[in-house]
Design an enzyme around this catalytic site. Structure first.
Site, short mmCIF file in Angstrom:
data_model
loop_
_atom_site.label_atom_id
_atom_site.label_comp_id
_atom_site.label_asym_id
_atom_site.label_seq_id
_atom_site.Cartn_x
_atom_site.Cartn_y
_atom_site.Cartn_z
CG ASP A 12 -1.79 -4.03 9.08
OD1 ASP A 12 -1.96 -4.66 8.22
OD2 ASP A 12 -1.52 -2.95 9.22
CG ASP A 14 2.26 -2.48 3.85
OD1 ASP A 14 3.70 -2.19 4.03
OD2 ASP A 14 1.79 -3.41 3.22
#
Length: 217
Positions: A12, A14
């Site tokens: 991922d 953020d």
């Protein structure tokens, strides 16, 4: 402590590789003020999800075209604003270690492509060759589509990969894909029970023995 054997890594962005807290909180804070919504409530839902999904959730009665306009405006604001974006501790060096060892790496994010590339560059984290963004999937997180697609683009199944995630929606997505899932950060949630956890990437060793590698730290 982690000790994981896999064939690829799915990240991922953020909260996992990039800390964009100040930008995200500012954007959703302004949105909340405009629509009489508590920013804390928006942030609790939005983390790890596509912007359009959050707008639709909180403003379900708006015309779909207006929902899309608002989402596009939020994204455009965030694309241009990279002030204060930094890496999660050790992320840049960890990605470089993986690449140097020949480990297949993909970025799987709910952000649009321009936003993702700007944030990665602002944080000084190398952008992997394989990038899956909101434009590339029909269903965003918590659906597993992004992680399944990211693994496939690496020539792998998701269950042959390890996924690093920090948010409930993203963790649900990674777990549902079949990937071995590692929590990044301090999140305490039902979905984190039984999962490995790291607070940062310093000290994680990468040992490559193709077609697999081992992470220990």
């Amino acid at each position: 402590m982690i000790d994981i054997v896999a064939s690829g890594v799915l990240f991922d962005m953020d909260g996992t590789l990039v800390d964009s807290t100040s930008v995200v909180e500012g954007a959703w804070g302004r949105f909340g003020a405009q629509h009489d919504l508590a920013p804390s409530t928006i942030l609790a839902f939005s983390h790890g999800r596509q912007t359009i999904d959050t707008v639709q959730h909180f403003l379900p009665d708006l015309d779909p075209a207006e929902q899309r306009r608002l989402a596009d405006a939020l994204v455009a604001d965030e694309v241009e604003n990279t002030h204060g974006i930094i890496e999660i501790p050790g992320a840049a060096a960890f990605v470089r270690r993986l690449t140097a060892a020949g480990v297949p790496v993909a970025l799987v994010t709910s952000a649009p492509r321009d936003l993702a590339l700007n944030r990665m560059r602002a944080a000084g984290v190398d952008v992997p060759t394989v990038v899956v963004t909101s434009e590339d999937v029909e269903h965003g997180k918590p659906h597993p589509d992004g992680y399944v697609r990211g693994a496939a683009l690496l020539g792998l199944r998701a269950d042959e990969c390890v996924a690093f995630e920090d948010a409930p929606a993203g963790l649900q997505s990674a777990v549902a894909s079949g990937a071995t899932t590692v929590v990044v950060g301090e999140l305490d949630h039902d979905v984190t029970v039984g999962l490995a956890r790291v607070r940062g990437y310093d000290g994680i060793e990468v040992t490559a023995e193709p077609p697999v590698f081992r992470l220990r730290g």
